[in-house]
Design a protein around this motif. Structure first.
Motif, mmCIF file in Angstrom:
data_model
loop_
_atom_site.group_PDB
_atom_site.id
_atom_site.type_symbol
_atom_site.label_atom_id
_atom_site.label_comp_id
_atom_site.label_asym_id
_atom_site.label_seq_id
_atom_site.Cartn_x
_atom_site.Cartn_y
_atom_site.Cartn_z
ATOM 1 N N ALA A 34 30.948 33.697 43.782
ATOM 2 C CA ALA A 34 31.660 32.433 44.139
ATOM 3 C C ALA A 34 32.780 32.745 43.093
ATOM 4 O O ALA A 34 33.801 32.209 43.439
ATOM 5 C CB ALA A 34 30.593 31.255 43.836
ATOM 6 N N ALA A 35 32.318 32.934 41.832
ATOM 7 C CA ALA A 35 33.536 32.974 40.800
ATOM 8 C C ALA A 35 34.495 34.272 41.269
ATOM 9 O O ALA A 35 35.766 33.781 41.034
ATOM 10 C CB ALA A 35 32.779 33.641 39.427
ATOM 11 N N ILE A 36 34.245 35.305 41.590
ATOM 12 C CA ILE A 36 35.182 36.246 42.017
ATOM 13 C C ILE A 36 35.780 36.000 43.385
ATOM 14 O O ILE A 36 37.107 36.110 43.559
ATOM 15 C CB ILE A 36 34.211 37.594 42.348
ATOM 16 N N SER A 37 35.151 35.635 44.766
ATOM 17 C CA SER A 37 35.812 35.100 45.833
ATOM 18 C C SER A 37 36.883 34.024 45.570
ATOM 19 O O SER A 37 38.020 34.074 46.020
ATOM 20 C CB SER A 37 34.738 34.913 46.883
ATOM 21 N N THR A 38 36.307 32.934 44.923
ATOM 22 C CA THR A 38 37.353 31.846 44.734
ATOM 23 C C THR A 38 38.537 32.238 43.870
ATOM 24 O O THR A 38 39.531 31.708 44.399
ATOM 25 C CB THR A 38 36.633 30.637 44.108
ATOM 26 N N GLY B 250 43.512 41.756 45.684
ATOM 27 C CA GLY B 250 42.792 43.055 45.633
ATOM 28 C C GLY B 250 42.556 43.517 44.411
ATOM 29 O O GLY B 250 41.531 44.145 44.016
ATOM 30 N N PHE B 251 43.576 43.319 43.392
ATOM 31 C CA PHE B 251 43.674 43.713 42.035
ATOM 32 C C PHE B 251 42.634 42.817 41.416
ATOM 33 O O PHE B 251 41.754 43.454 40.634
ATOM 34 C CB PHE B 251 45.045 43.550 41.569
ATOM 35 N N ALA B 252 42.511 41.644 41.540
ATOM 36 C CA ALA B 252 41.938 40.596 40.884
ATOM 37 C C ALA B 252 40.459 40.845 41.462
ATOM 38 O O ALA B 252 39.424 40.868 40.482
ATOM 39 C CB ALA B 252 42.152 39.160 41.106
ATOM 40 N N ASN B 253 40.035 41.263 42.631
ATOM 41 C CA ASN B 253 38.785 41.513 43.051
ATOM 42 C C ASN B 253 38.102 42.860 42.349
ATOM 43 O O ASN B 253 37.095 42.735 41.935
ATOM 44 C CB ASN B 253 38.763 41.580 44.599
ATOM 45 N N ALA B 254 39.119 43.899 42.235
ATOM 46 C CA ALA B 254 38.675 44.828 41.585
ATOM 47 C C ALA B 254 38.229 44.666 40.062
ATOM 48 O O ALA B 254 37.105 45.351 39.748
ATOM 49 C CB ALA B 254 39.354 46.291 41.733
ATOM 50 N N VAL B 255 38.813 43.879 39.433
ATOM 51 C CA VAL B 255 38.958 43.722 38.121
ATOM 52 C C VAL B 255 37.641 42.758 37.916
ATOM 53 O O VAL B 255 36.757 43.041 36.934
ATOM 54 C CB VAL B 255 40.161 43.103 37.431
ATOM 55 N N LEU B 256 37.504 41.694 38.531
ATOM 56 C CA LEU B 256 36.342 40.787 38.272
ATOM 57 C C LEU B 256 35.082 41.433 38.590
ATOM 58 O O LEU B 256 33.894 41.039 37.970
ATOM 59 C CB LEU B 256 36.578 39.506 39.034
ATOM 60 N N ARG B 257 34.940 42.344 39.544
ATOM 61 C CA ARG B 257 33.758 42.968 39.945
ATOM 62 C C ARG B 257 33.286 43.887 38.378
ATOM 63 O O ARG B 257 31.958 43.850 38.335
ATOM 64 C CB ARG B 257 33.930 43.806 41.051
ATOM 65 N N LEU C 26 42.839 35.655 36.273
ATOM 66 C CA LEU C 26 41.541 36.586 35.678
ATOM 67 C C LEU C 26 40.907 35.981 34.465
ATOM 68 O O LEU C 26 39.707 36.106 34.458
ATOM 69 C CB LEU C 26 42.311 37.852 35.436
ATOM 70 N N ARG C 27 41.569 35.151 33.599
ATOM 71 C CA ARG C 27 40.930 34.396 32.611
ATOM 72 C C ARG C 27 39.933 33.499 33.138
ATOM 73 O O ARG C 27 38.828 33.181 32.654
ATOM 74 C CB ARG C 27 41.969 33.901 31.555
#
Length: 451
Positions: free
Chosen positions: A104-108, A123-130, A88-89
Motif C-alpha cells: 500500500a505504501a509503494i502503490s499509493t 516508475g522511478f518512485a516504484n523502483a526506489v521504494l522497493r 519519496l519521503r
C-alpha cells in the motif's frame, strides 16, 4: 494522465504532499499549515490523523529518510525533482515509520507521483521504494548511519534525525549521557496541553489529566481543544506546561515595595501574556505587552483581553522599549531564540536554523536583556527565558549581561518552582526544563535583580 489514474490518488496522501510543499516552499509551519490543508481537502477524523502523522513524521525524520534514499538512488538527492523527493519521503515514512503495509505504501506513492509529476517519475518512485522496503528501520540505520562508537554525534544525527550542529549544541547543553534521550524525545509529538487562566477558569472544568508541575494545566488525551467551552470563550488556552511555568516563575518571584506594573517585553503570540495578565489581575496589578510585529501584537491583545489584568499592548521595538528607566516591577523577557527546545511541536525548525542564525539571535538577546535591565526598578524581578537550551543563548547571554551591568545580580529562580525536580540550569540558581525529563519544551529560566 487519464481520469481513471487521477481517481486512484488517495486524498490523504495528496494532502500530506501539499503540507510538505508548503513547509518547503513557503516556509510554513507544520502545525499551522495542517488545519488549512485538511479543510481544503475536506478531511477529518481518522483521515486527518493519518495526514498529520504522515506529514509531521516525514518532516521530523527527514535526515533519517534522506540517508536511506541516498543509498537507494544513483544520483545526489539534490538532483531529484523536489515534488518527487517529497513523495519519496512520504513513502519511506510509511514503510519505515508507520504501520502501512509495504504494497500500500509503494502503490499509493507511485500513484501520487504519477498524478503530480509524470508517469516516468512514478516508475522511478516504484523502483526506489522497493529498495527501501527491503529492510526495516533498524536494518537501514545499521547500513547508513555512522558508527556510534567512532562518531556518536554523527550516528545520532542520522538515527534521531537532527542536523549535526544541533546535536553538538544540545549535547553541550544536556550532557553526553542524556543527549540521545533528548533527541528521541524531540521526535515524539507532544500531547495538547491546556491552561486555565486564573480568575477566569478553573482547572477542574477542563478535560484531561492535571499537569504535574503547573497548577493551572491539563493534558488532553485527544480531541479538538477548540471544542472545550473555556477555550472557546478565551478563559483558557492551549499552552505547553513549560511556558506556563515561565509565567509562574515570574509571578512567584519575591519583590520589595510596589507590585503594580508588569511588562512582557516580547509578548507575541500572547500565551504567557494572557496567563501573566490573569495572575496580575488577582493582585491588583496590570500587564503591558510589547510586540514588534503588528499581527503578533493583535494576537497578544486577543489572547489577554478576555479578562482583567491587561493594561494594553504596545507595538514597539523592545530593544528601545517605550518605558522610563527603573519603572517596571516585574518584567518577562521571553527572548526570540532558535527554538531548539521546541522541536517536538515545530519539527521543521531543526532544518531551518543555522549556526549563523544563532549568532544573530545572541546579539539580539543581549540587546533585549540590556534594555530590560534599564526598565527594571530596584527591588523588582526580571525573568529571562528562552525556548532553547543552547548555552550560547542561555548561560552565555546571562553571564555577558552580568559582566556588562554591575548593578545586576543573578537570583535563585528555583524557589519560584519548588515542585520541579532535576531542573538545575547551567548557572547556579537557573532552571532548565527538558522534554525527556519533564515532558515540557526545553525552557531556560534565569531570575535577575537590580541593586
Amino acid at each position: 494522465m487519464s481520469g481513471r489514474g487521477r481517481q486512484r490518488v488517495d486524498p490523504a496522501r495528496v494532502a500530506a504532499l501539499d503540507v510538505l510543499r508548503a513547509v518547503r516552499v513557503e516556509d510554513g509551519y507544520t502545525n499551522l499549515v495542517l488545519p488549512a490543508v485538511l479543510a481544503q481537502h475536506g478531511l477529518g477524523g481518522r483521515d486527518a490523523a493519518f495526514v498529520t502523522e504522515l506529514a509531521a513524521g516525514t518532516i521530523r525524520r527527514r535526515a533519517t529518510y534522506d540517508a536511506v534514499l541516498a543509498a537507494c538512488i544513483d544520483r545526489p538527492l539534490r538532483k531529484v525533482e523536489s515534488a518527487v523527493l517529497d513523495a519519496l519521503r512520504l513513502g519511506t515514512h510509511q514503510l519505515l515509520g508507520m504501520r502501512v503495509p509495504a504494497h500500500a505504501a509503494i502503490s499509493t506513492t507511485v500513484d501520487l507521483v504519477r498524478a503530480k509529476v509524470s508517469h516516468g517519475a512514478g516508475g522511478f518512485a516504484n523502483a526506489v521504494l522497493r529498495k527501501v522496503s527491503a529492510r526495516d528501520l533498524d536494518g537501514w540505520l545499521a547500513a547508513v548511519a555512522p558508527d556510534a562508537g567512532s562518531d556518536p554525534h554523527g550516528h545520532l544525527a542520522v538515527a534521531e534525525s537532527h542536523p549535526r550542529w544541533v546535536v553538538d549544541a544540545l549535547a553541550e547543553a544536556v550532557g553526553e549521557d542524556d543527549v540521545a534521550a533528548l533527541l528521541a524525545a524531540d521526535n515524539v509529538p507532544p500531547r495538547v496541553t491546556l491552561v486555565a487562566r486564573p480568575g477566569r477558569a478553573s482547572r477542574d472544568e477542563l478535560p484531561g489529566a492535571p499537569t504535574p508541575y503547573s497548577p493551572y494545566g491539563v493534558t488532553l488525551d485527544g480531541g479538538d481543544p477548540a471544542g472545550v467551552p473555556a477555550v472557546a470563550d478565551g478563559r483558557a488556552g492551549v499552552q505547553d506546561e513549560g511556558s506556563q511555568l515561565v509565567a509562574l516563575a515570574l509571578a512567584n518571584a519575591a519583590v520589595t515595595g510596589r507590585d503594580e506594573r508588569w511588562v512582557d517585553l516580547c509578548a507575541g503570540p500572547g500565551g504567557k501574556a494572557a496567563l501573566l495578565a490573569a495572575l496580575a489581575a488577582e493582585r491588583g496589578a496590570a500587564l503591558t505587552g510589547v510586540e514588534l510585529h503588528h499581527h503578533r501584537a493583535r494576537l497578544v491583545a486577543r489572547a489577554a483581553a478576555a479578562g482583567p489584568g491587561l493594561a494594553g499592548v504596545v507595538q514597539a521595538d523592545a530593544t528601545r522599549a517605550p518605558f522610563a528607566d527603573a519603572s517596571a516591577d516585574r518584567i518577562l523577557l521571553d527572548a526570540p531564540c532558535t527554538g531548539l527546545g521546541a522541536l517536538r511541536r515545530r519539527p521543521e525548525a531543526r532544518w531551518r536554523r543555522t549556526p549563523g542564525d544563532l549568532a544573530e539571535l545572541v546579539t539580539l538577546q543581549r540587546a533585549l536583556l540590556a534594555e530590560a535591565a534599564r526598565v527594571l526598578r530596584p527591588g523588582g524581578a526580571l525573568l529571562y527565558a528562552t525556548c532553547s537550551p543552547v548555552l550560547a543563548e542561555t548561560a552565555e547571554v546571562v553571564t555577558a549581561i552580568l559582566d556588562a551591568h554591575p548593578q545586576l545580580r543573578l537570583d535563585d529562580v528555583r524557589g519560584s518552582l519548588p515542585a520541579v525536580p532535576d531542573a538545575e540550569g547551567p548557572l547556579p540558581g537557573t532552571v532548565q526544563l527538558w522534554p525527556h525529563r519533564h515532558g515540557t519544551d526545553a525552557m531556560f529560566l534565569a531570575l535577575l535583580r537590580r541593586e
